[in-house]
Design an enzyme around this catalytic site. Sequence first.
Site, mmCIF file in Angstrom:
data_model
loop_
_atom_site.group_PDB
_atom_site.id
_atom_site.type_symbol
_atom_site.label_atom_id
_atom_site.label_comp_id
_atom_site.label_asym_id
_atom_site.label_seq_id
_atom_site.Cartn_x
_atom_site.Cartn_y
_atom_site.Cartn_z
ATOM 1 N N LYS A 97 -0.362 -12.402 46.040
ATOM 2 C CA LYS A 97 0.896 -13.050 45.674
ATOM 3 C C LYS A 97 1.981 -12.456 46.541
ATOM 4 C CE LYS A 97 2.116 -15.974 42.399
ATOM 5 N NZ LYS A 97 1.148 -16.944 41.880
HETATM 6 N N1 GLU Z 1 1.031 -20.419 43.080
HETATM 7 C C1 GLU Z 1 -0.084 -21.090 42.518
HETATM 8 C C2 GLU Z 1 -0.730 -20.260 41.431
HETATM 9 O O1 GLU Z 1 -0.093 -19.418 40.830
HETATM 10 C C3 GLU Z 1 -1.083 -21.569 43.580
HETATM 11 C C4 GLU Z 1 -1.686 -20.517 44.435
HETATM 12 C C5 GLU Z 1 -2.512 -21.083 45.601
HETATM 13 O O2 GLU Z 1 -2.670 -22.285 45.681
HETATM 14 O O3 GLU Z 1 -2.946 -20.275 46.402
HETATM 15 O O4 GLU Z 1 -1.859 -20.447 41.075
#
Ligand code: GLU
Length: 432
Positions: free
Chosen positions: A116
Amino acid sequence: MRQNSRVSSQHLPKDLALESAEFRVRQAGEWLGLEDGLIETIIAPRRVLEVSIPFRHDDGRRDHLVGWRVHHNTTRGPAKGGIRYHPGVTRDEVVALAIGMSLKTAIMNLPLGGAKGGIAFDPKTLTPRELEKVTRRYVSELIPFLGPDKDVPAPDVGTNAQVMAWVLDQYSASVGHIVPGVVTGKPIELGGSLGRESATGRGAVEAAALAGQQMGLALAGSRIAIQGYGQVGAWAARLAHARGAKIVAVADVGGAIHNAGGLDIAMIDRKMREGAKSVVETGAGEIVGVGSAGAANVFTVECEIVMPCALGDAVDETIASNIKAKLVVEGANGPLTPKADEVLTERGIIVVPDVYANAGGVTCSYLEQCQNFAHLSWDEDEVNEKVISLMQSAFKRLHSFSVEQKLPYRLAASVLGIKTIADSHRMRGLHP
Ligand code: GLU
């Protein structure tokens, strides 16, 4: 001595989000009886990068922001996860969200790890030009961390396909050729996937339908209250409505609206397209709360299903004790405080946890990468079907494990995810 007097963020008290993410991993590790300190290896993020982002405002003023990128687990594949732009972003929150991504990819059986990123600021306060500069400078600090085999960002709260296009461009410029697979959730014109925008909401609605089925609660005809009318909440509302559910309440930072007979979702969407800044300005339903405090009233209306689809810690124990629904489906990451979760469990309300319920987004990101690597583009129905089919297979595993072991979905999901990660650590061994 000097070293001891240095204050590292690691020695500050942890954010609630990180404490609860670590607690959930540890709880799963204990349940599995993991050997030899393996759980500590799994909890610790592989890498945490903190970056300073200097930039100039359009009026020439110099400014600085702080950002992070966390690779939590990379044992099963490249680190994968969104980039969040929000004033509340902290190092610990980013680590907690990265832990969530490792669990999601493992539970969904995707050959990816967890990551993240985030920058602590409110993107609405910058001009598009400033936003582009901040994004490009952040990415340029991250170059050694990124790449289709290392770490693949995606949109999260406060970011979108345009931000991903800038990430792609900055990374591609630095390596000297276009690399579409370095990000997902990018515009279709740059190799993005059809269906990506709706995927998280679509997956969450499927999760609600599957969990409801087990409880004798059909999605069609169910009354649903949805908190958040951004990418996840708005799509959840549209898709649940299309499947015959009644969306009786929705909320965003402006407040909450309610109609016991079902809100007119098409009208809300039209008014929002025409410039309404909040669902309370659309003229749909009755306003039952104003501002972000009033928005919490959405959780306690008469309904069968509640879907928190905005930010973390939105539901505390007081709200949890007033929820009238039978089923709570976490479209957002970490929307229930640990106490709220306990209250709901005690009250016999079924909770479908974020690490499964909102995994439709990363699942579609994985399908986007498959298309990029194979130089293919699937039509939207094909992508949507694949997302649904992967959500269904994962639910089958989750539900049967939870029944066999008599575990609530949240613990069952953590155990399944941690078991997958622990098995891969064991098989790979420890170097050197
Ligand atoms: N931000 C989204 C999540 O929390 C998608 C993450 C992604 O597609 O890599 O799952």
